[in-house]
Design a protein around this motif. Structure first.
Motif, short mmCIF file in Angstrom:
data_model
loop_
_atom_site.label_atom_id
_atom_site.label_comp_id
_atom_site.label_asym_id
_atom_site.label_seq_id
_atom_site.Cartn_x
_atom_site.Cartn_y
_atom_site.Cartn_z
N UNK A 123 73.87 66.83 18.91
CA UNK A 123 74.81 65.74 19.13
C UNK A 123 75.51 65.35 17.83
N UNK A 124 76.68 64.74 17.92
CA UNK A 124 77.35 64.27 16.70
C UNK A 124 76.50 63.30 15.89
N UNK A 125 75.77 62.42 16.58
CA UNK A 125 74.92 61.46 15.85
C UNK A 125 73.82 62.20 15.08
N UNK A 126 73.21 63.21 15.70
CA UNK A 126 72.20 64.02 15.01
C UNK A 126 72.80 64.69 13.78
N UNK A 127 74.00 65.23 13.92
CA UNK A 127 74.61 65.93 12.79
C UNK A 127 74.86 64.97 11.63
N UNK A 128 75.34 63.76 11.93
CA UNK A 128 75.64 62.81 10.86
C UNK A 128 74.39 62.31 10.17
N UNK A 133 60.40 63.87 15.36
CA UNK A 133 61.19 63.13 16.35
C UNK A 133 62.48 62.72 15.67
N UNK A 134 63.61 62.88 16.36
CA UNK A 134 64.87 62.46 15.76
C UNK A 134 65.85 61.97 16.82
N UNK A 135 66.92 61.37 16.36
CA UNK A 135 67.88 60.70 17.23
C UNK A 135 68.62 61.67 18.15
N UNK A 136 68.56 62.96 17.87
CA UNK A 136 69.23 63.95 18.70
C UNK A 136 68.56 64.17 20.04
N UNK A 137 67.36 63.61 20.25
CA UNK A 137 66.74 63.70 21.56
C UNK A 137 65.48 64.54 21.64
N UNK A 138 64.85 64.83 20.50
CA UNK A 138 63.55 65.50 20.50
C UNK A 138 62.51 64.49 20.06
N UNK A 139 61.43 64.38 20.85
CA UNK A 139 60.45 63.32 20.62
C UNK A 139 59.05 63.90 20.50
N UNK A 140 58.43 63.65 19.34
CA UNK A 140 57.09 64.18 19.03
C UNK A 140 57.05 65.67 19.37
N UNK A 171 71.64 59.23 23.94
CA UNK A 171 72.82 58.50 24.41
C UNK A 171 74.10 59.20 24.00
N UNK A 172 74.01 60.15 23.11
CA UNK A 172 75.15 60.91 22.62
C UNK A 172 75.21 62.24 23.36
N UNK A 173 76.38 62.64 23.80
CA UNK A 173 76.53 63.92 24.51
C UNK A 173 76.51 65.07 23.51
N UNK A 192 64.16 74.49 11.20
CA UNK A 192 64.28 75.26 12.43
C UNK A 192 65.58 74.86 13.10
N UNK A 193 65.93 75.57 14.17
CA UNK A 193 67.12 75.19 14.91
C UNK A 193 67.02 73.75 15.40
N UNK A 194 65.80 73.28 15.63
CA UNK A 194 65.59 71.94 16.17
C UNK A 194 65.76 70.83 15.14
N UNK A 195 65.65 71.16 13.85
CA UNK A 195 65.80 70.12 12.85
C UNK A 195 65.19 70.50 11.53
#
Length: 556
Positions: A101-106, A369-376, A79-81, A312-315
């Motif tokens: 996303x900003x939410x992922x960073x926070x 999985x995290x709020x930034x938009x990557x799932x399993x 939901x965050x750009x 990783x770059x993903x998290x």
């Protein structure tokens, strides 16, 4: 930094609760996205529900929605750009676009990021005594970064100004305020070697106390670079130039001191140039674990290697909250984590384990999985569980998730590295670096005309290990090492042992290279335009061109 570490340590007392909160947050925040609607996030309540609703996925499965996001569509995965897209730091294939996303960073990135620096600052506070106290090799900001179609930067994490982009003014890493952090000399965007030279040229005039590399191959290149560029460095220090352009005052005194180092020692080492060096900050496992003990000595007696985060770059996955030599605690409040035993294959419907179900001393594929938009998301890395601290597993990076599987041996990075270490220790040997490949079976040569007997049998496939020894090995030492390696590989990998017993694999071979072979190979890779952070140690090298470049045998 200390506050972030204390927060993560406190959360480790209730890791299952932290995992439930992360799952609830990502489901609630992203329920109305296209992905959330398709997978029924609004109906998911438990981890079992989540496993049923979403299959295990890799980057390719996420890519269609990521590409649509990068083209300007919104509310697809998050939901965050996205504010930026991290590029992958992998060494194969096209660079990924990881939406950040900003939410992922926070919620996911910044807490682990700040905590990662706490052990360095706590135990070596002198690294903050001045802006030139840390040589940060990975810091390489771009004045005009490439962008995606929606106008967001597509760069490495080390190229993002977190203060400007995400409102985190305290996020500047140690060394990012050094005189060489923003180079005054102009270079071409892809000329990474020249930028590395310019930073080293400036750093020899500073009292450097620590090196930050993350990728240990970058730190391993520094001793080679000092000697490769030494005459040019000394001349520019004397003349007061940088890249041939006047910069600062001439410093004939420092230049004379540098010349005396070369005259006295012959081979100039980082410890000679920076005698008060205290710490190196980089990944300490994988292939690097084989050469870091000896490499550390080049930077000075008593220099400490502090492990960079398992990420990783993903998290993020794990971060060291103390001075453990290789491992970090799972960041239970960053992502929902799942694991699959490393000897099993990943599949969309594969069974997974949760953090509390992991066993010490075992290797696992990582899924998060995290709020930034990557799932399993199957990140492609394997970790090894070292122990448990505060209720959470402490993990170290063990290698990539792929396998070398020419004849059914299914040999993993981690197994080969452990076998190499055992074989090295058995003979008291050390190396600078190592790579290997499977040499295909060779047809046997026919016997001479008229000679009795059938043609000679073909030679089966075999592993060839290219090794740059730390000091020269005798022929007898190399032979004993090769035999020990064969036994160690069989002990580590049941697939290898069965392939050897059946004759599908022959005994391994060792090819000894000169001491600087891997340094030259690293430089040649960077010279092609690849960022130094992305040129990593690669154990398995089946590509003929890359193998030929390393070993000096065109065509492989």
């Amino acid at each position: 930094m200390f506050a972030a570490r204390e927060r993560l340590a406190g959360e480790n007392t209730d890791p299952r609760g932290a995992q439930r909160r992360v799952l609830a947050d990502l489901l609630g925040f992203n329920a109305s996205t296209e992905f959330g609607r398709e997978h029924g996030f609004g109906r998911v309540r438990t981890m079992d529900d989540f496993r049923t609703a979403v299959p295990v996925r890799d980057y390719a499965a996420h890519a269609p929605l990521i590409e649509r996001t990068a083209a300007g569509e919104r509310n697809l995965l998050s939901a965050d750009a996205p504010a930026v897209y991290f590029t992958s730091s992998g060494t194969t294939g096209a660079h990924k676009r990881i939406p950040v996303t900003p939410r992922f960073m926070r919620t996911t990135f910044m807490p682990f990021y700040f905590a990662a620096w706490a052990p360095l600052i706590e135990h070596f506070p002198e690294v903050l005594e001045g802006p030139g106290a840390v040589l940060n090799l990975k810091h390489d900001p771009l004045s005009a970064p490439p962008t995606t179609a929606d106008g967001r930067p597509h760069v490495g994490a080390s190229q993002v100004d977190f203060g400007a982009r995400f409102g985190e003014p305290l996020s500047a890493e140690p060394g990012t305020g050094a005189p060489w952090a923003a180079l005054p000399a102009r270079t071409e965007p892809g000329d990474h070697l020249e930028r590395a030279y310019l930073r080293l040229r400036l750093a020899v005039q500073s009292d450097v106390r620590a090196l930050v590399g993350i990728n240990p191959a970058m730190i391993a290149a520094v001793p080679y670079q000092l000697n490769l560029w030494w005459p040019r460095i000394v001349k520019e220090v004397r003349d007061g130039t940088l890249g041939g352009v006047p910069h600062g005052a001439p410093d004939p005194g420092r230049a004379a001191g540098l010349e005396r180092l070369a005259e006295y020692f012959g081979t100039v080492r980082p410890a000679h140039v920076w005698p008060r060096m205290r710490a190196l900050f980089c990944w300490a496992t994988g292939v690097a674990s084989l050469y870091l003990p000896a490499l550390r000595e080049e930077f000075g007696a008593g220099v400490t290697v502090l492990p960079a985060p398992v990420a990783a770059s993903e998290g993020p996955v794990g971060v060291a909250l103390d001075r453990h030599a290789s491992a970090g605690s799972l960041v239970a409040s960053a992502s929902v984590y799942e694991f699959v035993p490393a000897d099993l294959d990943l599949a969309p419907d594969c069974a997974t384990l949760l953090p509390h179900e992991l066993e010490i001393g075992h290797d696992y594929h990582v899924i998060f999985s995290h709020v930034g938009g990557l799932y399993r998301y199957a990140v492609g890395d394997v970790v090894r569980v070292v122990d448990r601290v505060g209720g959470v597993p402490r993990v170290e990076y063990a290698g990539r998730g792929g396998r070398s599987d020419a004849v059914g041996e299914r040999l993993r990075d981690a197994q080969a590295v452990r076998a190499l270490r055992t074989a090295l220790d058995s003979g008291g040997l050390a190396l600078r670096n190592v790579a290997c490949r499977v040499e295909p079976a060779a047809d046997g040569a026919p016997r001479s005309p008229g000679s009795p007997g059938s043609p000679r049998p073909s030679r089966p496939s075999r592993y060839v290990f290219a090794i740059a020894p730390r000091t020269p090995w005798s022929a007898a030492e190399a032979a004993r090492f090769t035999a020990a390696l064969d036994g160690s590989l069989a002990a580590e990998s049941g697939g290898y042992a069965r392939a050897r017993a059946s004759g599908r694999l022959g005994p391994p071979a060792v090819r000894l290279l000169d001491a600087e072979a891997f340094d030259r190979d690293w430089h040649e890779a960077v010279a092609t335009g690849i960022r130094p952070t992305q040129v990593k140690d690669r154990l398995f090298r089946q590509d003929d061109g890359l193998w030929g470049r390393l070993t000096g045998t065109p065509g492989g």
